[in-house]
Design an enzyme around this catalytic site. Structure first.
Site, short mmCIF file in Angstrom:
data_model
loop_
_atom_site.label_atom_id
_atom_site.label_comp_id
_atom_site.label_asym_id
_atom_site.label_seq_id
_atom_site.Cartn_x
_atom_site.Cartn_y
_atom_site.Cartn_z
N ASP A 32 0.82 -1.20 0.00
CA ASP A 32 0.00 0.00 0.00
C ASP A 32 0.86 1.26 0.00
O ASP A 32 1.95 1.29 0.58
CB ASP A 32 -0.89 0.00 1.25
CG ASP A 32 -1.67 1.29 1.39
OD1 ASP A 32 -2.57 1.51 0.55
OD2 ASP A 32 -1.38 2.06 2.32
N GLU B 56 1.26 -0.33 -5.18
CA GLU B 56 0.27 0.72 -5.42
C GLU B 56 1.01 2.02 -5.71
O GLU B 56 1.32 2.79 -4.82
CB GLU B 56 -0.66 0.90 -4.20
CG GLU B 56 -1.81 1.86 -4.49
CD GLU B 56 -2.46 2.41 -3.23
OE1 GLU B 56 -3.64 2.79 -3.30
OE2 GLU B 56 -1.79 2.50 -2.19
#
Length: 788
Positions: A403, A458
């Site tokens: 993330d 990401e």
């Protein structure tokens, strides 16, 4: 099957289906996603790869894929030297990367020996602390003389608690623990050990407590028992050819307004994923987070699975069952920042501002209200690298979605910054080289030790070489999340009427990715489902979803709903067909889940602006998944679910996502037509709101007969059967060049419909009437390139 072949080669007997009545296929998923069977009491253990040496080049091998990077060769050489220097330091001081990344066996609470006695070691890096003791249920939260730790020369506090004379551990399994320490300014504070493996919040308490987790017994393979260590039974699935990822959140996966459990997810949700045809799940919010409403992104306890959903052993059982069903399990891991919570997390652990993080303003993410890691700090590297390995080792995750990688890689965190593609934006003073080198290290670790591991980053910036292997000088990820696609769909739905959709802009966004760097595409993820945003279904149908989703004869009709269902199918399939080498869907969006996700929350204030934020009174009504809507025979949600299932199985059969051949022969904004090839398939999309086209010529790459293998206009998908596989029409591609393709044929293209054509030899219009059949899909047998 590849997995069964590997097992047999290893001497593991696989029972034949005819010898086991339970294994006789009865549902389509038994053919398309057969469950794995292993001998009774078979125990799965990982076989690790070897840690490789740093290659002798200067970090520019990845330039063979992009010669324009030579203008930034010094940047690549600098970060390569940094990687080499850190690796050498780890070899010299820690016994190698393998040993360094197993620090979870040394730090925190672990069984061990001291001077010939068995017991529990507690080790904690807290260099700023002046004194430190261990407290908990075991000593009534008052440390005795033997419960004070000693500090070594590296700032690590060490404490050994020997077993009792009868062999009883000094700290019982499941008992609460914390450390009590004196900060540099003389304050006494209590902290949950940074390496704790479970943390819980009692119903009548606000703060979390660390829990000593060490089940006294070991269960047999596959056995789920309250106080027994879980023993894995099923091997990891082979690495998928391409991923069809079902992004999910265990806590909100219940149909009821409650926090769901690992075991309930295992029982109720995994079979749905398997039946739909997804071959991977990406589980959010695994690492413990004190604030449920953070969606798991404000992590407090990095080595502890969220206790809201159950115990560590129950999470292991979930993963093992997914492996039995052939499903790859990815974890949404958060190493980009940490919660500022000092009571439950690692922020200000020893009373100092820095420690694992940068000190001062650099150590705070102003938008996320969280702490930013110092990736150049030795103990931060130990902590994060070990954390990455821990979840793979102990829980058998198969890989990660990292993330917030953009926030990691740039000093500006990507905030208030627009990336234009100019290489100076990626390779200059804006770049946090320490963070990039950490990502190269973590990718080396995972891909060396676990050769089939999958890493997804990401990253919204589009950094070149992000998805080139680390040993070439790239960052090392397998996939980049293609985040621009979801943004484009929201922009189109929010700002354009149907007549102004630009097919060229849409196809450009779908295909705008770097050569030889794989991407995961998605039309929407959890981001679009959160409160304050809208899912695609909600953008399309809005309030009509509340009372106009009944099938004909069961409720009022709605032109808005008809439009929404047609476009929902088309948007998802064109994204799957053109958007990348893998695909992601968030749990429930496959059937157009209504409304938004709203976690239980109280009134609060925005920490960056001071703006008052209205809570929802702690309600969980919109923090769940309404599976009953998709399962109802009287609601139109079933049509969207059926189409999603069909398109996933189309990829299983033809492998078009991973096919190297991709070609867009037509993107016509006047006709609102997109005609494209992926693998052996030809996709014809008509986005026009009112016009259908008769005898519309479409170009293709190969000659010969074609037939309809999938049409969004099938009745089972809520269509009108104007263009159906059941017509049995053969379309013969003639050597007539069209749209720069060598062959072409004529088709009927109904308004707001997508039709997929396949080589006729692999089409069976009656396939969905057979035991293995997927409703609406006309694939002969399991297709020419079947894979999970």
């Amino acid at each position: 099957m590849e997995l069964e072949t590997q097992l047999k080669a290893s001497g593991v007997a696989i029972p034949a289906p005819e010898n086991s009545p339970d294994m006789v296929p009865t549902q389509p998923e038994d053919f398309w996603s057969p469950a794995l069977e292993v001998p009774y009491n078979y125990e799965y253990k990982d076989r690790y790869g070897a840690i490789s040496r740093i290659p002798g080049h200067d970090g520019t091998d990845c330039f063979s894929w992009d010669s324009t990077l030579w203008g930034f060769a010094e940047h690549f050489r600098y970060r390569w030297r940094s990687l080499r220097t850190i690796r050498q330091a780890i070899e010299d001081n820690e016994g190698g990367l393998d040993n360094f990344t197993k620090s979870y066996n040394r730090f925190g609470l672990n069984r061990g020996m001291h001077e010939g006695r068995k017991g529990i070691w507690y080790r904690e890096w807290a260099p700023g602390a002046k004194a430190l003791s261990l407290i908990g249920d075991f000593n009534n939260w008052m440390p005795k003389d033997a419960h004070w730790a000693f500090k070594n020369n590296y700032g690590v506090w060490e404490l050994f608690l020997p077993d009792g004379p009868d062999g009883t551990p000094a700290i019982p399994h499941r008992s609460k623990v914390k450390c009590r320490l004196e900060t540099p300014d003389g304050q006494w504070v209590e902290r949950i050990p940074a390496w704790i493996k479970w943390a819980t919040q009692a119903w009548n308490e606000i703060q979390f407590n660390g829990v000593y987790w060490d089940p006294p017994e070991t269960g047999s393979p596959g056995e789920i028992a309250p106080d027994k260590k879980y023993t894995f039974k099923y091997p990891r699935p082979p690495r998928p050819r391409s991923l069809r990822i079902y992004e999910c959140h265990v806590g909100m996966s219940s149909q009821e307004p409650k926090v769901n459990s690992y075991l309930e997810f295992r029982r109720d949700v995994l079979p749905r994923v398997r039946a739909l045809g997804y071959n991977a799940i990406q589980i959010m919010a695994i690492q413990e987070h004190a604030y449920y409403g953070s969606f798991g992104y404000h992590v407090t306890n990095f080595f502890a699975p969220s206790s809201r959903c159950g115990t560590p052993e129950e999470l292991k059982a979930l993963i093992d069952e997914a492996h039995r069903l052939g499903i790859t399990v990815l974890m949404d891991i958060v190493h980009s920042h940490a919660s500022k919570n000092t009571n439950d997390g690692i922020n200000m652990f020893d009373g100092t501002d820095a420690m694992y993080f940068h000190g001062g303003p650099r150590g705070t993410h102003w938008m996320w209200d969280s702490r930013c890691f110092d990736y150049g700090n030795w103990e931060t590297l130990r902590f994060l690298l070990s954390n990455t390995r821990y979840w793979m080792d102990e829980f058998k995750f198969d890989g990660y979605r990292f993330d917030g990688v953009t926030s990691m890689m740039y000093h500006h965190h990507g905030l208030s910054y627009s990336f234009t593609g100019n290489y100076e934006e990626y390779f200059g003073m804006n770049t946090d080289v320490d963070a990039v080198v950490y990502l190269m290290l973590v990718n080396q670790l995972l891909h060396d030790l676990f050769p089939n591991a999958i890493t997804i980053g990401e990253d919204v910036s589009g950094m070149p070489a992000f998805c080139r292997p680390w040993h070439e000088g790239g960052v090392g990820f397998d996939y980049r999340l293609q985040m621009a696609i979801a943004d484009k769909w929201i922009e189109v739905l929010k700002t354009h009427d149907d007549h102004s959709w630009d097919m060229t802009t849409i196809t450009h966004t779908l295909t705008n990715r770097r050569y030889a760097e794989s991407c995961v595409s998605y039309a929407e993820s959890h981001d679009q489902a959160l409160v304050g945003d809208k899912t695609i279904a909600f953008w399309l149908m809005d309030k009509d979803m509340y009372d106009k989703m009944s099938v004909p004869g069961k409720g009022p009709a709605s032109a808005i709903v008809d439009r929404g269902i047609a476009l929902h199918k088309m948007i998802r399939l064109v994204t799957l067909a053109l958007g990348g080498e893998s695909y992601l869907n968030f749990m429930g969006n496959e059937f157009g889940h209504p409304e938004w996700i709203d976690f239980p929350r109280d009134n609060t204030y925005d920490t960056s602006t001071g703006r008052f934020i209205q809570g929802n009174g702690g309600s969980m009504d919109k923090c769940r998944r309404r599976w009953d809507l998709a399962d109802s025979e009287t609601l139109k949600y079933k049509w969207l679910l059926a189409f999603d299932r069909a398109m996933c199985h189309l990829d299983k059969a033809f492998g078009f996502q991973g096919a190297p051949h991709q070609w867009i022969s037509r993107a016509d904004s006047a006709d609102k037509m997109i005609v494209c090839e992926r693998g052996d398939l030809l996709f014809v999309f008509n986005f026009h709101p009112t016009r259908s086209y008769t005898d519309y010529r479409v170009g293709c790459n190969a000659s010969g007969p074609y037939k309809i293998v999938l049409s969004s206009d099938e009745e089972v998908f809520g269509g009108y059967r104007n263009c159906s596989k059941d017509a049995g029409v053969t379309f013969v591609a003639q050597p007539m060049a069209h749209d720069n393709r060598p062959f072409s044929f004529l088709v009927y293209a109904p308004s707001r419909t997508v039709v997929v054509y396949a080589p006729a030899g692999w089409v069976d219009s009656e396939a969905d009437r057979k035991p293995h059949g997927i409703p609406g899909l006309a694939v002969r047998d399991l297709g020419p390139y079947f894979a999970r």
